[in-house]
Design a protein around this motif. Sequence first.
Motif, PDB file in Angstrom:
ATOM      1  N   ILE A 323      -1.920 -38.656  98.419  1.00  0.00           N
ATOM      2  CA  ILE A 323      -1.641 -40.091  98.509  1.00  0.00           C
ATOM      3  C   ILE A 323      -0.176 -40.303  98.148  1.00  0.00           C
ATOM      4  O   ILE A 323       0.328 -39.702  97.190  1.00  0.00           O
ATOM      5  N   SER A 353     -11.675 -40.740 101.760  1.00  0.00           N
ATOM      6  CA  SER A 353     -11.737 -41.404 100.459  1.00  0.00           C
ATOM      7  C   SER A 353     -13.005 -40.972  99.719  1.00  0.00           C
ATOM      8  O   SER A 353     -14.110 -41.136 100.249  1.00  0.00           O
ATOM      9  N   VAL A 369      -1.924 -40.144 102.900  1.00  0.00           N
ATOM     10  CA  VAL A 369      -2.317 -41.537 103.090  1.00  0.00           C
ATOM     11  C   VAL A 369      -1.439 -42.446 102.231  1.00  0.00           C
ATOM     12  O   VAL A 369      -1.117 -42.121 101.087  1.00  0.00           O
ATOM     13  N   GLU A 373      -2.855 -48.421 102.343  1.00  0.00           N
ATOM     14  CA  GLU A 373      -4.049 -48.162 103.165  1.00  0.00           C
ATOM     15  C   GLU A 373      -5.240 -47.838 102.271  1.00  0.00           C
ATOM     16  O   GLU A 373      -6.360 -48.319 102.494  1.00  0.00           O
ATOM     17  N   PHE A 374      -4.997 -47.010 101.280  1.00  0.00           N
ATOM     18  CA  PHE A 374      -6.065 -46.577 100.379  1.00  0.00           C
ATOM     19  C   PHE A 374      -6.657 -47.774  99.628  1.00  0.00           C
ATOM     20  O   PHE A 374      -7.886 -47.936  99.538  1.00  0.00           O
ATOM     21  N   THR A 375      -5.782 -48.635  99.115  1.00  0.00           N
ATOM     22  CA  THR A 375      -6.250 -49.791  98.342  1.00  0.00           C
ATOM     23  C   THR A 375      -6.944 -50.814  99.237  1.00  0.00           C
ATOM     24  O   THR A 375      -7.971 -51.391  98.849  1.00  0.00           O
ATOM     25  N   ASP A 377      -8.634 -50.235 101.824  1.00  0.00           N
ATOM     26  CA  ASP A 377      -9.973 -49.691 102.116  1.00  0.00           C
ATOM     27  C   ASP A 377     -10.923 -49.929 100.937  1.00  0.00           C
ATOM     28  O   ASP A 377     -12.095 -50.257 101.136  1.00  0.00           O
TER      29      ASP A 377
END
Length: 539
Positions: A323, A353, A369, A373-375, A377
Amino acid sequence: MADKVIPPEELAKVDYNPGSRDWMDPTVEFRRGIYNYGAVPASTAYLGQPFSKKWQPIDDDWQLPDNWEEIIRNGFKERLDKYRSLKVFMDICVRCGACADKCHFYIGSGDPKNMPVLRAELMRSIYRNDFTTVGKIFGKLAGGRKLTKDVIKEWFSYFYQCTECRRCSVFCPYGIDTAEITMMGRELLNLLGLDIDWISTPAANCFRTGNHLGIQPHGFKDSVDFAVDDLEEIVGVRVDAPVNKKGAEILFVVPSADYFGDPHYFGFLGYMSLFHEIGLDYTFSTFASEGGNFGLFHSSDMMKRLNSKIYMEAKRLGVKWIIGAECGHMWRVLHQYMDTMNGPADFLEAPVSPITGTRFENASSTKMVHIAEFTADLIKHKKIKLDKSRNDNVRATFHDSCNPARAMGLLDEPRYVMNAVCNNFFEMPDNTIREQTFCCGSGSGVGTDENFEMRMRGGLPRANAVKYVQEKHDVNMLACICAIDKATLPPLLEYWVPGVEVCALHELVGNALVMKDEKKRTTDLRQEPLPGMEVTEDE
């Protein structure tokens, strides 16, 4: 900083008349406030760059090697043969002018040579004269110019008045990427030992210690531990922030400003809060303690050398994927170049994830990533609890940082997060955001104090858009996802739009995040009172 700061009302008087001087005249002026200092020889020597020397742009004699013309021509030819795009960009421009008024430096300075078409022409004219038949025969009549020492000085001046933001390329009907031309121009200047210090010294630091700031491994570990203590004091929860943990699922890479600078640091606290709350198995690295890549502003070789440490460290630590935090040029390198320069990273897995099960197909090649984007999601799958009212003292707008927006199309995810963590979010005018976003005016290594006047000129269009939402919606905060933006937008806004501060996207996330076992929150991550939750006299 420049000796005398020009008042904003004076700097805003931009003269767009083209003037009487022929554009082929290469004469340039170097004065304090509009140029960057030359690189110190210790840094260029450490990087193995040619012709290290002590020099400054204001010097009459730039101490060029005796065969400097041969070096430039051979370097130019080598790049024309190596990069097909460069030759295409040299040949296909029809001077339609679609890009002319799209550059923030032209808007802020009125200098015609800051029109992208004309800035490229400074290099294209040498190409015509030396590498095309028509140019060799007709010379100036065919738009050719002879290579002279004054042309070298002109290149230095204008290729460091381009922040490689690529806004002009959005409007070019032929898709000419003027940033790529600037990059080639800087590479040719580097062959003569003409680097700037704000690129060479951070790059040298990165080779020596793993990050641009020169923070040594134990200093990095101390910085992380310090942040853990700070966060515990604010939220009442002691988080685990592992460093160099072998076998962790995810390597988390941040720009060094995140654990050192202000306001970046508050976003750093936000990352750690989030990862603790979802129980993420991750690790920082002391070797890959810098996501930023000043090699992008120097040369493709330097970019590749600096980028390689991320994959090397992922392999050493045995993580599954990576990340990356909020950083602009880091993401341009990762998204556009990393996979072909240092990949494929077959030893890593396509990112999935562990919290939501989402497979990030867009990152299946790079295995990396973006934190936004991760947050986004996590929020979409309702995996975190948020209290938007904790940001009610903020009336925010969002600045699309050039590289994540234009280079990787990261446009909707940050807005999705903004709307989830903030009740008062207002967009700037349409033609100043998303793909058409305006640069901060200080990217690509030109964000120096000595270059202050030119930075304020280059940042004028962005500041004007911020001023619009300040006057219309009482906006008091500009959120962004770029380390350079967080460093350079505060002085820009202080100059043009006083009253608007700058924050990280994940500072707002950290403020809104409701953590299990947290103490009664009375302050935000800046340790300033939360609206309606201030400590009373009885407490």
